[in-house]
Motif scaffolding. Structure first.
Motif, short mmCIF file in Angstrom:
data_model
loop_
_atom_site.label_atom_id
_atom_site.label_comp_id
_atom_site.label_asym_id
_atom_site.label_seq_id
_atom_site.Cartn_x
_atom_site.Cartn_y
_atom_site.Cartn_z
N THR A 109 40.89 50.03 42.15
CA THR A 109 42.07 49.47 42.83
C THR A 109 42.61 48.14 42.26
O THR A 109 43.55 47.58 42.83
N HIS A 110 42.05 47.65 41.13
CA HIS A 110 42.65 46.44 40.50
C HIS A 110 41.93 46.17 39.18
O HIS A 110 40.75 45.88 39.16
N TRP A 111 42.68 46.31 38.08
CA TRP A 111 42.04 46.23 36.76
C TRP A 111 43.06 45.73 35.74
O TRP A 111 44.10 46.35 35.56
N HIS A 112 42.76 44.62 35.10
CA HIS A 112 43.63 44.10 34.03
C HIS A 112 43.27 44.85 32.76
O HIS A 112 42.50 44.38 31.93
N MET A 113 43.86 46.03 32.63
CA MET A 113 43.40 46.96 31.59
C MET A 113 43.65 46.42 30.18
O MET A 113 42.91 46.73 29.26
N VAL A 267 48.26 40.80 45.08
CA VAL A 267 48.11 39.37 44.81
C VAL A 267 46.64 38.95 44.91
O VAL A 267 45.91 39.43 45.78
N HIS A 268 46.20 38.07 43.99
CA HIS A 268 44.86 37.48 44.09
C HIS A 268 44.91 36.35 45.11
O HIS A 268 45.86 35.57 45.12
N ALA A 269 43.86 36.22 45.92
CA ALA A 269 43.85 35.11 46.89
C ALA A 269 42.44 34.77 47.34
O ALA A 269 41.56 35.63 47.37
N ILE A 294 43.56 40.63 46.66
CA ILE A 294 42.40 40.81 45.79
C ILE A 294 41.40 39.66 45.97
O ILE A 294 41.81 38.50 46.07
N HIS A 295 40.13 39.99 45.95
CA HIS A 295 38.98 39.09 46.09
C HIS A 295 38.77 38.63 47.53
O HIS A 295 37.90 39.16 48.21
N ALA A 296 39.53 37.64 47.98
CA ALA A 296 39.37 37.15 49.36
C ALA A 296 37.91 36.92 49.70
O ALA A 296 37.43 37.31 50.77
N VAL A 345 37.35 47.07 39.25
CA VAL A 345 36.71 46.60 38.01
C VAL A 345 37.16 45.18 37.70
O VAL A 345 36.37 44.35 37.27
N ASP A 346 38.44 44.89 37.88
CA ASP A 346 39.06 43.59 37.61
C ASP A 346 39.23 43.36 36.12
O ASP A 346 40.30 43.51 35.57
N THR A 347 38.18 42.96 35.42
CA THR A 347 38.30 42.75 33.97
C THR A 347 36.95 42.95 33.30
O THR A 347 35.95 42.35 33.72
#
Ligand SMILES: [Zn+2]
Length: 482
Positions: A109-113, A267-269, A294-296, A345-347
């Motif tokens: 659900t969130h990956w800087h590919m 959005v990352h937060a 994202i994250h929280a 995964v994120d990065t």
């Protein structure tokens, strides 16, 4: 040398896009077959045929159906036709499911590919940490590097049993960067949300390239691979983040454009202690069911309530959160508030790999450890986060996330006869605790078999890795990064 390869890739890219546009317009006016057009143009994607998986242990992840031992899954032209025992499917290709667990494809659900080219490159000194590395090298990326990063990510995703990704693209330095990244997704056959973002190093008082976002949105039919790809906004948010602050004028324009186009926002937060970005988002009415946070990792009870009340979803990436020191994901608090939670995964610059089995295991183990309770987060609940609830968190649960007649055929087969999987005990526990990407025998996305008997069918891994290696050498050289 590397520069030449990149330029050649880019020219091929432009040619392929041109050809696609032409055939897409003339041959597929009814909107049903754009994907086969794309596949034919690239000459790579397998057909959406008819097959039946027989005698597998089927975990439908559908609350009403549950698990079915010794069961079949019948797929035709990308759709799940039936799930059950002894299904009649004359003429369908038969796939032997004995010894296999069949379940919905895993949902990321969130990956800087794009920064998978930078795999494991977050170094041991402050100046070589993730953010300075991504910034310094992201600035010298060429469009072909975006392609290589996204393609390597997509190949790894499919290898690992991930059938949906959220490509959080925050290095769009010009229209051709978005196009190159999208081409990699399209050619791979994976299902994805592509979230359009800023460039690395972009000034905080500048909005993203809104004209180009509108262009991509307008022409989405040529990008979408028959609905496999959808468009979103990779929003920089309202507070000062790791990459600097964004002015109100800029973030308002970005957010407003996404709402005007009707595309989801991410959005990352709140990844640092004392952060209050989510409180700000709530106060400024930036939360909603179209918003993913994202994250929280650091949230107040009020912020959890604000997320829940707004219908927003949350994406957790335990390996990057642990590795960079954001803290432990408060999974239990989000689940107790009934917030849709997806895993990510994120990065791979931080996480190293894109192993969703390990991500599930980390989510379970961290939560049980936080609660000092062996029973806090059951394996089956974690498996839901990686399948049906991940789909819900991305707003695509009507299409994927569970195995049910009428849904799209995104599924995987996990081989339980391998050394780290034997013996067959409790399947949800086996998947969360024991399974590894190498146990993924077969992967289908939209009914196309993209991995079979442990090998990718539409991508040459050796070529993907060697071209990515050449691209990274060019990036490092241009960035003076040795
Ligand atoms: Zn991220």
């Amino acid at each position: 040398m590397n520069r030449e390869i990149t330029r050649r890739d880019f020219l091929r890219d432009a040619t392929a896009l041109g050809a696609l546009g032409l055939t897409g317009c003339t041959n597929f006016p009814l909107g049903g077959s754009a994907a086969s057009g794309t596949g034919a143009a690239s000459g790579k994607l397998p057909e959406q045929g008819e097959f039946v998986i027989r005698n597998a242990y089927v975990m439908t992840m559908d609350a009403g159906t549950g698990d079915l031992a010794d069961a079949d899954v019948h797929v035709n032209k990308g759709t799940i036709v039936a799930v059950g025992r002894g299904i009649a499917a004359p003429g369908a290709q038969v796939i032997d499911g004995r010894g296999m667990i069949v379940l919905p494809g895993l949902i990321e659900t969130h990956w800087h590919m794009w920064n998978t080219l930078l795999r494991s490159m977050s170094g041991d000194k402050r100046e070589h940490g993730y953010f300075p590395t991504a910034l310094a090298l992201g600035k010298v990326y060429l469009p072909g590097d975006m392609y290589q990063g996204a393609r390597l990510s997509a190949a790894e995703a499919l290898h690992s049993g991930i059938t949906t990704v959220h490509d959080w693209c925050h290095n769009i330095r010009g229209p051709e960067y978005a196009d190159a990244d999208l081409r990699a997704l399209r050619e791979s056959g994976i299902r994805a949300r592509f979230s359009y973002g800023a460039a690395q190093g972009q000034a905080g008082d500048q909005p993203i390239n809104l004209a180009d976002l509108r262009r991509v949105h307008r022409d989405w039919r040529t990008y979408s691979n028959d609905g496999l790809l959808t468009l979103g906004l990779a929003w920089r948010g309202v507070s000062t983040g790791a990459t600097g602050s964004v002015s109100a004028a800029a973030y308002l324009q970005d957010f407003g454009a996404a709402r005007e186009l009707g595309i989801p926002i991410s959005v990352h937060a709140n990844n640092r202690k004392g952060a209050d970005a989510i409180a700000l988002l709530a106060k400024e009415k930036f939360l909603g069911s179209d918003v993913q946070v994202i994250h929280a990792t650091w949230v107040s009870p009020e912020e959890v309530r604000a997320l829940a009340d707004s219908g927003a979803s949350v994406s957790l990436s335990p390996y990057t959160e642990l590795r960079i020191g954001f803290g432990f994901p408060p999974t239990g608090e989000f689940l107790a508030a009934r917030i849709p939670v997806g895993l990510s995964v994120d990065t791979t610059a931080l996480s190293g790999n894109a192993d969703m089995f390990a991500i599930m295991k980390a989510i379970q183990n961290i939560e049980n450890s936080r609660a000092q309770n062996e029973f806090k987060l059951p394996a089956r609940r974690v498996l839901e986060l990686a399948t049906v609830e991940g789909a819900r968190s991305l707003g695509i649960a009507d299409r994927v996330g569970s195995l049910k007649a009428g849904k799209r055929a995104d599924l995987i087969m996990v081989n339980t006869r391998e050394v780290n999987m034997g013996v067959f005990t409790e399947p949800a526990h086996m998947l969360v605790e024991a399974a590894q990407p190498s146990n993924v025998d077969t992967v289908a996305v939209d009914g196309r078999i993209l991995k079979r008997r442990g090998k990718l069918t539409a991508m040459n891994v050796e070529q993907v890795v060697s071209e990515a290696t050449a691209a990274l050498a060019g990036v490092r050289k241009r960035g003076g990064w040795w």
